[in-house]
Scaffold this motif. Sequence first.
Motif, PDB file in Angstrom:
ATOM      1  N   ALA A  65       3.221  -5.398  -6.646  1.00 47.76           N
ATOM      2  CA  ALA A  65       3.880  -4.423  -5.776  1.00 47.76           C
ATOM      3  C   ALA A  65       3.490  -2.994  -6.144  1.00 47.76           C
ATOM      4  O   ALA A  65       3.251  -2.153  -5.258  1.00 47.76           O
ATOM      5  N   ALA A  66       3.407  -2.691  -7.430  1.00 48.90           N
ATOM      6  CA  ALA A  66       3.054  -1.345  -7.885  1.00 48.90           C
ATOM      7  C   ALA A  66       1.617  -0.988  -7.488  1.00 48.90           C
ATOM      8  O   ALA A  66       1.350   0.105  -6.989  1.00 48.90           O
ATOM      9  N   ILE A  67       0.688  -1.921  -7.694  1.00 47.00           N
ATOM     10  CA  ILE A  67      -0.715  -1.676  -7.336  1.00 47.00           C
ATOM     11  C   ILE A  67      -0.846  -1.510  -5.824  1.00 47.00           C
ATOM     12  O   ILE A  67      -1.536  -0.597  -5.343  1.00 47.00           O
ATOM     13  N   SER A  68      -0.172  -2.343  -5.052  1.00 47.19           N
ATOM     14  CA  SER A  68      -0.219  -2.211  -3.589  1.00 47.19           C
ATOM     15  C   SER A  68       0.353  -0.871  -3.143  1.00 47.19           C
ATOM     16  O   SER A  68      -0.176  -0.232  -2.228  1.00 47.19           O
ATOM     17  N   LYS A  69       1.430  -0.429  -3.798  1.00 46.14           N
ATOM     18  CA  LYS A  69       2.063   0.845  -3.430  1.00 46.14           C
ATOM     19  C   LYS A  69       1.117   2.016  -3.654  1.00 46.14           C
ATOM     20  O   LYS A  69       0.974   2.878  -2.788  1.00 46.14           O
ATOM     21  N   ILE A  70       0.448   2.052  -4.793  1.00 43.88           N
ATOM     22  CA  ILE A  70      -0.451   3.191  -5.041  1.00 43.88           C
ATOM     23  C   ILE A  70      -1.682   3.122  -4.135  1.00 43.88           C
ATOM     24  O   ILE A  70      -2.169   4.141  -3.679  1.00 43.88           O
ATOM     25  N   GLU A  71      -2.150   1.911  -3.831  1.00 40.31           N
ATOM     26  CA  GLU A  71      -3.267   1.788  -2.877  1.00 40.31           C
ATOM     27  C   GLU A  71      -2.867   2.350  -1.512  1.00 40.31           C
ATOM     28  O   GLU A  71      -3.685   2.959  -0.835  1.00 40.31           O
ATOM     29  N   TYR A  72      -1.622   2.158  -1.131  1.00 40.38           N
ATOM     30  CA  TYR A  72      -1.127   2.633   0.158  1.00 40.38           C
ATOM     31  C   TYR A  72      -0.909   4.155   0.146  1.00 40.38           C
ATOM     32  O   TYR A  72      -1.261   4.851   1.107  1.00 40.38           O
ATOM     33  N   LEU A  73      -0.331   4.695  -0.944  1.00 40.76           N
ATOM     34  CA  LEU A  73       0.024   6.115  -0.993  1.00 40.76           C
ATOM     35  C   LEU A  73      -1.123   7.049  -1.380  1.00 40.76           C
ATOM     36  O   LEU A  73      -1.118   8.223  -1.008  1.00 40.76           O
ATOM     37  N   LEU A  74      -2.095   6.550  -2.114  1.00 42.09           N
ATOM     38  CA  LEU A  74      -3.159   7.424  -2.621  1.00 42.09           C
ATOM     39  C   LEU A  74      -3.965   8.123  -1.532  1.00 42.09           C
ATOM     40  O   LEU A  74      -4.227   9.325  -1.653  1.00 42.09           O
ATOM     41  N   PRO A  75      -4.378   7.469  -0.447  1.00 39.30           N
ATOM     42  CA  PRO A  75      -5.169   8.192   0.555  1.00 39.30           C
ATOM     43  C   PRO A  75      -4.443   9.416   1.125  1.00 39.30           C
ATOM     44  O   PRO A  75      -5.041  10.506   1.215  1.00 39.30           O
ATOM     45  N   SER A  76      -3.168   9.297   1.471  1.00 38.89           N
ATOM     46  CA  SER A  76      -2.454  10.455   2.022  1.00 38.89           C
ATOM     47  C   SER A  76      -2.206  11.506   0.943  1.00 38.89           C
ATOM     48  O   SER A  76      -2.285  12.705   1.212  1.00 38.89           O
ATOM     49  N   SER A  77      -1.939  11.081  -0.280  1.00 35.46           N
ATOM     50  CA  SER A  77      -1.779  12.040  -1.381  1.00 35.46           C
ATOM     51  C   SER A  77      -3.091  12.768  -1.643  1.00 35.46           C
ATOM     52  O   SER A  77      -3.089  13.968  -1.917  1.00 35.46           O
ATOM     53  N   GLY A  78      -4.194  12.037  -1.549  1.00 37.30           N
ATOM     54  CA  GLY A  78      -5.507  12.662  -1.722  1.00 37.30           C
ATOM     55  C   GLY A  78      -5.757  13.732  -0.689  1.00 37.30           C
ATOM     56  O   GLY A  78      -6.258  14.815  -1.001  1.00 37.30           O
ATOM     57  N   VAL A  79      -5.385  13.468   0.558  1.00 38.21           N
ATOM     58  CA  VAL A  79      -5.548  14.464   1.631  1.00 38.21           C
ATOM     59  C   VAL A  79      -4.694  15.690   1.309  1.00 38.21           C
ATOM     60  O   VAL A  79      -5.160  16.831   1.423  1.00 38.21           O
ATOM     61  N   GLU A  80      -3.437  15.486   0.910  1.00 37.93           N
ATOM     62  CA  GLU A  80      -2.551  16.604   0.557  1.00 37.93           C
ATOM     63  C   GLU A  80      -3.127  17.439  -0.580  1.00 37.93           C
ATOM     64  O   GLU A  80      -2.964  18.655  -0.599  1.00 37.93           O
ATOM     65  N   LEU A  81      -3.778  16.791  -1.535  1.00 34.97           N
ATOM     66  CA  LEU A  81      -4.340  17.485  -2.701  1.00 34.97           C
ATOM     67  C   LEU A  81      -5.781  17.931  -2.487  1.00 34.97           C
ATOM     68  O   LEU A  81      -6.403  18.472  -3.399  1.00 34.97           O
TER      69      LEU A  81
END
Length: 173
Positions: free
Chosen positions: A55-71
Amino acid sequence: MAQQLVVTAIGADRTGIVSQLSRLVSDCNCNIVDSRMAIFGNEFTFIMLLSGDAAAISKIEYLLPSSGVELDLLTMTKRTSAHKPPPLSAPYLLSYTGPDKVGTLGAISSLLADHQIYIGALRSETHQLDGVPHTHTQMTVQLPGSIDAATVRSLVLDKLAQMSLTGSFELQS
């Protein structure tokens, strides 16, 4: 069961990026098992090996692209498994310095590959010395059981001399 994920992030260097990425990792309940950060030109680069449950790995895979755009970061992920290195010798440190020329690293790494020598870490930098670009490279390498360290040392030092480089090949302490 713990899973692993390699995360790479690249973008303009600025204060606070490591903190923001580390917070995201923590918020997703992942652990940073290993990481490397470097600045190339004006670009920040960060590579992390994360560990967590499915669940943790899936969550970061899901959130990282949008966080990357923000950063304003280019991000990439790839699932992996624990590294199981083949039986090799103790680590040796190969280092060399000299005039920077196209193909230097390629020639040295080809020599190592030709003898099935494993490169576990590599750092190469170029700097100006009296207006001439010089390279300084360090590699941590390990030898297969079928090759003797004295033979490798001789091959490496001969290659370095042919390329007008000075260096060493020593057992890492």
